[in-house]
Design a protein around this motif. Structure first.
Motif, PDB file in Angstrom:
ATOM      1  N   SER A  99      38.452   1.101  27.630  1.00 24.74           N
ATOM      2  CA  SER A  99      39.148   2.288  27.122  1.00 24.74           C
ATOM      3  C   SER A  99      39.993   2.959  28.199  1.00 24.74           C
ATOM      4  O   SER A  99      41.110   3.429  27.922  1.00 24.74           O
ATOM      5  CB  SER A  99      38.141   3.280  26.543  1.00 24.74           C
ATOM      6  OG  SER A  99      37.191   3.673  27.526  1.00 24.74           O
ATOM      7  N   ASP A 100      39.507   2.997  29.443  1.00 27.52           N
ATOM      8  CA  ASP A 100      40.278   3.656  30.502  1.00 27.52           C
ATOM      9  C   ASP A 100      41.534   2.866  30.853  1.00 27.52           C
ATOM     10  O   ASP A 100      42.610   3.439  31.057  1.00 27.52           O
ATOM     11  CB  ASP A 100      39.416   3.874  31.747  1.00 27.52           C
ATOM     12  CG  ASP A 100      38.771   2.586  32.251  1.00 27.52           C
ATOM     13  OD1 ASP A 100      38.650   1.627  31.456  1.00 27.52           O
ATOM     14  OD2 ASP A 100      38.394   2.529  33.437  1.00 27.52           O
TER      15      ASP A 100
ATOM     16  N   ASP B 160      44.070   3.311  27.969  1.00 28.90           N
ATOM     17  CA  ASP B 160      44.719   4.620  28.004  1.00 28.90           C
ATOM     18  C   ASP B 160      45.798   4.673  29.079  1.00 28.90           C
ATOM     19  O   ASP B 160      46.902   5.187  28.846  1.00 28.90           O
ATOM     20  CB  ASP B 160      43.680   5.711  28.261  1.00 28.90           C
ATOM     21  CG  ASP B 160      42.773   5.952  27.065  1.00 28.90           C
ATOM     22  OD1 ASP B 160      43.124   5.503  25.954  1.00 28.90           O
ATOM     23  OD2 ASP B 160      41.705   6.574  27.241  1.00 28.90           O
TER      24      ASP B 160
ATOM     25  N   CYS C  25      39.822  -4.420  24.755  1.00 21.35           N
ATOM     26  CA  CYS C  25      39.233  -3.773  23.582  1.00 21.35           C
ATOM     27  C   CYS C  25      38.694  -2.413  23.994  1.00 21.35           C
ATOM     28  O   CYS C  25      38.295  -2.192  25.140  1.00 21.35           O
ATOM     29  CB  CYS C  25      38.142  -4.635  22.948  1.00 21.35           C
ATOM     30  SG  CYS C  25      36.675  -4.883  23.967  1.00 21.35           S
ATOM     31  N   THR C  26      38.681  -1.487  23.040  1.00 27.85           N
ATOM     32  CA  THR C  26      38.301  -0.113  23.358  1.00 27.85           C
ATOM     33  C   THR C  26      36.849  -0.004  23.804  1.00 27.85           C
ATOM     34  O   THR C  26      36.510   0.857  24.606  1.00 27.85           O
ATOM     35  CB  THR C  26      38.535   0.796  22.144  1.00 27.85           C
ATOM     36  OG1 THR C  26      37.853   0.250  21.003  1.00 27.85           O
ATOM     37  CG2 THR C  26      40.024   0.897  21.823  1.00 27.85           C
TER      38      THR C  26
ATOM     39  N   ASP D  83      34.762  -4.982  17.017  1.00 33.85           N
ATOM     40  CA  ASP D  83      35.754  -4.212  17.764  1.00 33.85           C
ATOM     41  C   ASP D  83      37.076  -4.955  17.604  1.00 33.85           C
ATOM     42  O   ASP D  83      37.086  -6.116  17.175  1.00 33.85           O
ATOM     43  CB  ASP D  83      35.359  -4.113  19.240  1.00 33.85           C
ATOM     44  CG  ASP D  83      36.052  -2.952  19.962  1.00 33.85           C
ATOM     45  OD1 ASP D  83      37.021  -2.382  19.397  1.00 33.85           O
ATOM     46  OD2 ASP D  83      35.631  -2.626  21.084  1.00 33.85           O
TER      47      ASP D  83
END
Length: 407
Positions: A191-192, A195, A186-187, A368
């Motif tokens: 997030s890394d 991505d 989940c962001t 989220d």
């Protein structure tokens, strides 16, 4: 000319080349049941936890611990990180934790009633039946999951984006006919990693709406949420319940613990959830793989939770209560308040998984979306199309619908 698409494909190749140039073959090692004795377990908190949780399952087989999980369980190690790897071929009756078909078709069909819109439900049911038939034709369950602990929520250790790409590259080359999947991203937490996996060519496919509670932030929430939690916790004294730790839970309580989980997660929700055995609970209790707490009254356990923590995050794969008792007693409210109390005491962010959306929002949790990062570019289009369809359908229709319905 589509220069953007050409550049994106080149970026994917560059990331894979970067992983190869880092000599991932010397960093990534795979261990199965036969080579487990050669495993050099890292002497770290995560390494010790992984051994306590994974070694019994590898030696005895997953079905002794989770009735509806049939999979080949391996360990993959990169540097000092140890992660479980599950390999599947078909197994369409498996729990959703290692069966994309179960997750996106069978379980989804059961949850359509939450929409409370009969015409919409009927249309989506027909759509899911058609999509499900196509998924079987495209062998959607021929998949390898990385970091799959066979639980509703897979927590991730502290790991770099570069390590994730190395793992993806190594697994893809070892299993060239399988899609490669990272669940439970989940962001808000990853997030890394997300991505980097997107840059490496993964499709980001929504799986469910989840709730995170910043229990490690003393200023989190508002006056109303804090009042609700205080009121929920006060129900223990009102109804004569004692919040007991695992030191006060005996071997004789294990059948009751298994029953409480079954009553909630299997009978009330779905038998496509992991069906934990008494052996799973006893082993997790003995090894410390799960920290158990319960609500006891007059000698009987009426509610139970089992949680674990990793990399500053806490989640509860084992949660249940006696659904036959009157709802007015508030067992779910009491247990949830105690769970948040444990997260605060440990200083962890609480991953509250999915479900009971309004209840969790009212007590300060924030929503989220959880995703599976799927790498399928090495497969023929006859295998890839189902993943591409899921990505488009769920991101364009499923997520907006869940946001609007606040599920």
């Amino acid at each position: 000319m589509n220069n953007g698409g050409t550049q994106q494909r080149q970026d994917h190749r560059d990331l894979m080349d970067e992983a190869t140039n880092e000599n991932y073959g010397r960093r990534v090692r795979f261990y199965d049941r036969n080579s487990l004795e050669d495993m050099d377990w890292p002497n770290t908190e995560d390494g010790r936890y992984a051994r306590a949780y994974l070694e019994p399952m590898m030696l005895e087989g997953t079905r002794d611990f989770i009735v509806n999980v049939s999979t080949t369980l391996l360990i993959v190690r990169i540097d000092d990180l140890v992660l479980p790897l599950t390999v599947n071929e078909t197994e369409y009756d498996n729990a959703y934790v290692c069966s994309p078909y179960t997750h996106y078709v069978r379980y989804a069909k059961q949850e359509l009633t939450l929409l409370r819109k009969p015409l919409l439900e009927k249309g989506l049911l027909a759509l899911l039946s058609v999509v499900g038939w196509g998924m079987k034709q495209s062998q959607i369950n021929k998949v390898v999951h990385i970091n799959n602990w066979l639980l509703s929520t897979n927590l991730y250790p502290a790991m770099s984006a570069e390590q994730v790409v190395c793992l993806l590259t190594a697994v893809k080359e070892r299993y060239p006919e399988h899609a490669v999947v990272f669940r439970s991203l989940c962001t808000g937490l990853h997030s890394d990693l997300i991505d980097k996996l997107k840059q490496a060519g993964c499709q980001l496919i929504p799986s469910r709406q989840i709730y995170l509670y910043q229990a490690n932030d003393s200023n989190f929430g508002n006056a109303k949420s804090r009042w609700l939690l205080k009121r929920d916790y006060e129900l223990l004294a009102k109804h004569g319940y004692e919040f007991v730790s695992e030191e006060n839970l005996t071997e004789g309580d294990i059948p009751r613990i298994a029953e409480l989980y079954r009553l909630l997660y299997l009978e009330k929700y779905s038998y496509d959830n992991p069906q934990f055995t008494e052996h799973f609970i006893a082993t997790a209790k003995a090894s410390g793989a799960l920290t158990l707490y319960g609500l006891r009254k007059e000698g009987r356990i009426d509610a139970i939770m089992g949680y674990f923590c990793r990399n500053g995050v806490m989640t509860t794969p084992l949660f249940g209560y006696d659904t036959a008792l009157p709802q007015s007693i508030g067992l779910y409210r009491m247990l949830s308040a105690c769970l948040i109390g444990q997260a605060r005491e440990n200083g962890h962010l609480l991953h509250e998984s999915a479900g009971a959306a309004q209840f969790k929002r009212n007590r300060g949790a924030v929503s989220d979306f959880e995703y599976s990062a799927v790498y399928e570019r090495h497969l023929p289009m006859s295998r890839r199309w189902c993943w591409l369809l899921l990505e488009r359908l769920l991101n364009r229709v499923g997520v907006p619908l869940m946001r609007r319905m606040k599920l």
